[in-house]
Design a protein around this motif. Structure first.
Motif, mmCIF file in Angstrom:
data_model
loop_
_atom_site.group_PDB
_atom_site.id
_atom_site.type_symbol
_atom_site.label_atom_id
_atom_site.label_comp_id
_atom_site.label_asym_id
_atom_site.label_seq_id
_atom_site.Cartn_x
_atom_site.Cartn_y
_atom_site.Cartn_z
ATOM 1 N N ILE A 94 0.750 -1.102 0.141
ATOM 2 C CA ILE A 94 0.012 0.097 0.138
ATOM 3 C C ILE A 94 0.696 1.825 0.228
ATOM 4 O O ILE A 94 0.770 1.675 -1.048
ATOM 5 N N LYS A 95 1.447 1.002 0.658
ATOM 6 C CA LYS A 95 2.900 2.096 0.891
ATOM 7 C C LYS A 95 3.427 2.713 -0.511
ATOM 8 O O LYS A 95 3.735 4.117 -0.824
ATOM 9 N N ALA A 96 3.978 1.366 -1.421
ATOM 10 C CA ALA A 96 4.544 1.834 -2.692
ATOM 11 C C ALA A 96 3.657 2.469 -3.651
ATOM 12 O O ALA A 96 4.001 3.532 -4.163
ATOM 13 N N ARG A 97 1.999 1.724 -3.355
ATOM 14 C CA ARG A 97 1.145 2.210 -4.449
ATOM 15 C C ARG A 97 1.106 3.949 -4.506
ATOM 16 O O ARG A 97 1.242 4.608 -5.399
ATOM 17 N N LEU A 98 0.955 4.088 -2.849
ATOM 18 C CA LEU A 98 0.632 5.556 -2.410
ATOM 19 C C LEU A 98 1.938 6.714 -2.802
ATOM 20 O O LEU A 98 1.267 7.409 -3.656
#
Length: 297
Positions: free
Chosen positions: A141-145
């Protein structure tokens, strides 16, 4: 007191108590918070450079930093910070807590028994595999954001909850764990981190440095060692995780992703500079905070 009672009392002292477990958790939380505050802006730049592919959105680290701040504001450097703010506190507590347990297992329950550098590395590798179960959805999730560009109107995800919801809707709950194998491969290098940390600590103590200084310097040097060895896997992991959530996928398998990343050795070290610059201060502070909490709590 008889010999058997003395042995029993010693065993009780050597066995971790509930206070020990709570202390490990609290120290892990403090370590995770310090790591986020210091390291997340560097992490955002790293992930953006890693995932830009061959399009050449940024000319380098300085261009990525200036472009991000100019177009999206300084707080864009903390995009995707909410998942790790919550997750890293638990991730560090799980990782460091499991590290302590693996060490105790190798010590055969006797906390006073010294471990070899190899055994510290084995415990670190085991801790890395264990925390991967929690780390994978957080990092996904962190990387996608972090790789969302432009204003709010053009973004696919409005925040971490929206991102998680859409990933689950499109891929099922297990979609959050996309890249688990790569995360485990990446975090297996915690063996190198904790093995080299022990090696650096021995040398620094031999040179006469006091405890906090040893923790700080050894933690920073171990992090440099870790990222130098683990970075190629991290590049592939982040490229794999942040591919568009469409069907058919951009990469049908991990080997296709590796082939896309490959531009000679340089392709596997895209975004290495911010990771390397971040690694020493972030992890030096995190390890120092953890060990200080373990001593004083």
């Amino acid at each position: 007191m008889s010999a058997s009672r003395q042995h029993s009392a010693a065993s009780v002292e050597r066995t971790p108590s509930v206070h020990d477990r709570l202390r490990e958790f609290a120290a892990g939380v403090a370590s995770g918070v310090s790591k986020l505050v210091i390291g997340h802006p560097f992490d955002t730049l790293k992930v953006r450079l890693q995932t830009e592919g061959g399009a050449g959105r940024f000319k380098g680290l300085a261009d990525c930093l200036v472009s991000t701040i100019r177009k999206e504001g300084v707080f864009a450097l903390y995009k995707g910070a909410t998942p790790p703010l919550i997750g890293w506190m638990f991730m560090d507590s799980i990782m460091l807590g499991s590290l302590s347990n693996y060490r105790l297992l190798l010590q055969k329950g006797d906390k006073t028994r010294p471990l070899s550098i190899k055994q510290h590395a084995i415990a670190g590798c085991g801790a890395g595999w264990t925390v991967s179960l929690v780390a994978t959805p957080v990092e996904h999730i962190k990387a996608r954001l972090q790789v969302q560009y432009g204003d709010a109107a053009t973004r696919v995800y409005t925040g971490p909850i929206d991102c998680a919801r859409k990933l689950i809707r499109n891929n099922g709950v297990l979609g959050l764990w996309k890249g688990l194998g790569l995360t485990m491969a990446f975090r297996s290098f915690f063996g190198a981190f904790w093995g080299s940390y022990e090696l650096y600590s021995i040398e620094l103590r031999r040179m006469g440095y006091e405890k906090n200084t040893v923790s700080f310097i050894a933690g920073g040097l171990a992090a440099n060692t870790y990222w130098t060895l683990a970075f190629p896997v991290d590049v592939v992991k982040n490229r794999w995780m942040t591919q568009p959530d469409v069907k058919p996928p951009r990469y049908p398998n991990v080997m296709a992703c590796i082939r896309d990343v490959y531009r000679g050795l340089r392709g596997f070290y895209r975004g290495f500079l911010p990771a390397f610059l971040r690694s020493f201060p972030t992890n030096a502070c995190a390890v120092t905070v953890f060990e200080a909490c373990m001593r004083y709590l």
